[in-house]
Design a protein around this motif. Structure first.
Motif, short mmCIF file in Angstrom:
data_model
loop_
_atom_site.label_atom_id
_atom_site.label_comp_id
_atom_site.label_asym_id
_atom_site.label_seq_id
_atom_site.Cartn_x
_atom_site.Cartn_y
_atom_site.Cartn_z
N MET A 196 -6.35 0.52 -3.28
CA MET A 196 -5.70 0.35 -1.97
C MET A 196 -6.70 -0.11 -0.90
O MET A 196 -6.36 -0.89 -0.01
CB MET A 196 -5.02 1.65 -1.54
N ASN A 205 2.68 1.88 -3.39
CA ASN A 205 1.81 2.44 -4.42
C ASN A 205 1.52 3.92 -4.17
O ASN A 205 1.50 4.73 -5.10
CB ASN A 205 0.49 1.66 -4.47
N ILE A 206 1.30 4.28 -2.91
CA ILE A 206 1.00 5.67 -2.57
C ILE A 206 2.21 6.57 -2.81
O ILE A 206 2.09 7.66 -3.39
CB ILE A 206 0.52 5.78 -1.11
N VAL A 224 0.84 -1.20 0.00
CA VAL A 224 0.00 0.00 0.00
C VAL A 224 0.88 1.26 0.00
O VAL A 224 0.68 2.18 -0.79
CB VAL A 224 -0.95 -0.01 1.21
#
Length: 525
Positions: free
Chosen positions: A162, A104-105, A101
């Motif tokens: 997400m 990706n952020i 997560v």
């Protein structure tokens, strides 16, 4: 700690494992669970095995609750914030999911800071960042199958994915362990990228959806195959996951959503979940034989490579070359835009370097287009488009060369011949637009206005010292140069001009036409 317990248990004799199980109350719950996993793996018969396992799990749960008691009463704003923040913090049985997560952020934020639009990124920006795009992925950049898994097409896309990842990761990762979770995630993501590439090579594909669908498929399959739970215990979870999967696939039918990637990831996840259940004897466990895991991953990666190599690449090469053609054309036309803005500097030679660069760029495009013409599997429209672009590019080079030579000689560059070349370029642009729009175009009219010397310039791929064969009204004129031809027929009297090259020219006029043929039809004829 859990890995050390498993390693110790794997080294014990069968009798030692059974002895430890009989005295389970004297050991830590994690140690007993590792012993039980090893006993199940060896298919040993042990009395009250299932009861001991349940008691141990209950003891472990009670200990966790004692160490981390739940707050009594309504949660405060601070507690709610801590609960939310907990989604992003790795824990013992929730370790890989928050790392994925956060990755990706962070990537999304970095790209946004670099200028990518946070709501609706441009396709070019996504491709530059590593999105899956057939013309590039299939022509030397297979790494895009992996990098595209960590890119998202806008913040809404990111947040939805997400949320789904946290939901499935929080449930699945504690059951299968870190290694199997991250392995399955990457494999499902690659399967989704490959499926997208097979389905549509021109789609710009990005996102974690294929991997996430795979995790849902994997969890559903493992629940279905697990032999300890009853159907009454399973059906709620199974129907819930089926509903989520079906809803998202149906939603993806409306367009703009890469359902091929979803389906590819889902199918691989279902298959991988079945393999894990068969390897564990149809029980949830975090302990899998390393050799078996290596073999499974190697076989799947080999299958991926085989599928990748089987994808037809002709269309991808065609699209890649067209994309590069567009980039070169944009760069080459910069000097023309500058000349239009300030024509007073032309005579000073300011634009000579830009014209030289433009000529080099047109040369590169000519070579690429000639290579495209040699592809055997081009469609009829694609072949026609390449033919028009080649003529257009050759004329562009002729125009730039004349401009350069005239500026160097301090001559006016916008003379009648230059105007006619530019007009001819415009007709090829119109012809290309008509072809792409599915309209008919009168190419005869285009040919009639192109000067003879321009058509000869387009034959530059031939031996520069060799003379083409000129044919006027069907009569071959051997050993003649351009000046001789213009003495026979004035450019204003030319009705049409066509150029023949290679085998086509030799087949029609024999060996004397091996350097190409320029066929001229007069208006009188």
């Amino acid at each position: 700690m859990e890995n050390s317990y498993a390693a110790v248990a794997s080294e014990k004799e069968d009798s030692q494992l059974l002895g430890i199980l009989e005295e389970h109350v004297a050991y830590e719950p994690e140690a007993i669970l590792a012993v039980i996993a090893e006993i199940e793996k060896r298919n040993l018969q042990a009395p009250n095995l299932e009861q001991i396992k349940q008691d141990t799990l209950q003891n472990l749960l009670q200990r966790e609750q004692q160490l981390n008691p739940e707050p009594i009463g309504p949660a405060s704003l601070t507690d709610k914030f801590k609960d939310f923040w907990g989604f992003f913090v790795p824990k013992r049985h929730y370790f890989v999911t928050p790392i994925l997560v956060n990755t990706n952020i962070v990537i999304f934020v970095l790209l946004a800071l670099a200028g990518m639009h946070v709501l609706s990124p441009e396709g070019e920006d996504l491709v530059n960042a590593g999105a899956n795009f057939g013309p590039y992925t299939l022509t030397g950049e297979p790494w895009r199958l992996f990098t595209s898994m960590f890119l998202h097409i806008g913040i809404i896309h990111l947040l939805v994915n997400m949320y789904a990842l946290v939901s499935i990761g929080g449930a699945l990762e504690p059951l299968v362990g870190r290694k199997q979770f991250i392995t399955a995630y990457i494999l499902c993501g690659l399967a989704g990228s490959l499926a997208s590439l097979w389905w549509d090579q021109q789609r710009i594909s990005a996102g974690a959806s294929g991997a996430i669908f795979g995790m849902f498929g994997m969890f559903m399959t493992m629940v279905l195959l697990e032999q300890r739970m009853t159907w009454a215990e399973k059906k709620g979870m199974v129907f819930n996951m089926l509903g989520v999967i079906a809803l998202n696939l149906v939603f993806g039918l409306k367009g703009g959503i890469d359902n091929a990637a979803h389906t590819g990831g889902l199918l691989l996840g279902i298959a991988y979940g079945a393999v894990l259940m068969l390897r564990s004897g149809r029980y949830f466990t975090q302990h899998y034989n390393l050799r078996g895991s290596i073999v499974t991953v190697a076989l799947l990666l080999g299958a991926f490579v085989g599928l990748y190599l089987q994808i037809p690449t002709e269309n991808a090469r065609y699209l890649t070359m067209l994309d590069r053609f567009g980039e070169r054309e944009t760069k080459a036309m910069d000097v023309m835009k500058e000349m239009e803005l300030d024509a007073t500097l032309i005579s000073g030679g300011k634009y000579l370097q830009g014209l030289e660069q433009g000529i080099a760029l047109w040369d590169e495009s000519i070579k690429d287009l000639i290579t495209l013409q040699e592809l055997s599997d081009l469609g009829e429209q694609q072949a026609k488009e390449v033919e028009i672009l080649l003529s257009y590019t050759q004329l562009r080079k002729t125009s730039y060369t004349m401009m350069r030579d005239d500026i160097q000689s301090n001559k006016p560059w916008m003379h009648q011949k230059q105007q006619r070349v530019l007009w001819a370029i415009g007709t090829y642009v119109q012809e290309l637009q008509a072809l792409r729009g599915g309209e008919e175009h009168e190419s005869k009219e285009t040919e009639s206005e192109i000067p003879v010397d321009v058509e000869v310039d387009k034959m530059e791929t031939l031996d520069p010292d060799a003379k083409p064969l000129f044919v006027i009204d069907g009569e071959p004129l051997e050993q003649m140069n351009l000046n001789d031809v213009e003495e026979i027929i004035h450019p204003d009297d030319v009705e049409s001009i066509s150029v023949l090259k290679g085998e086509e020219a030799v087949a029609k006029y024999g060996e004397k036409a091996q350097n190409g043929v320029v066929e001229i039809i007069s208006k009188q004829k």
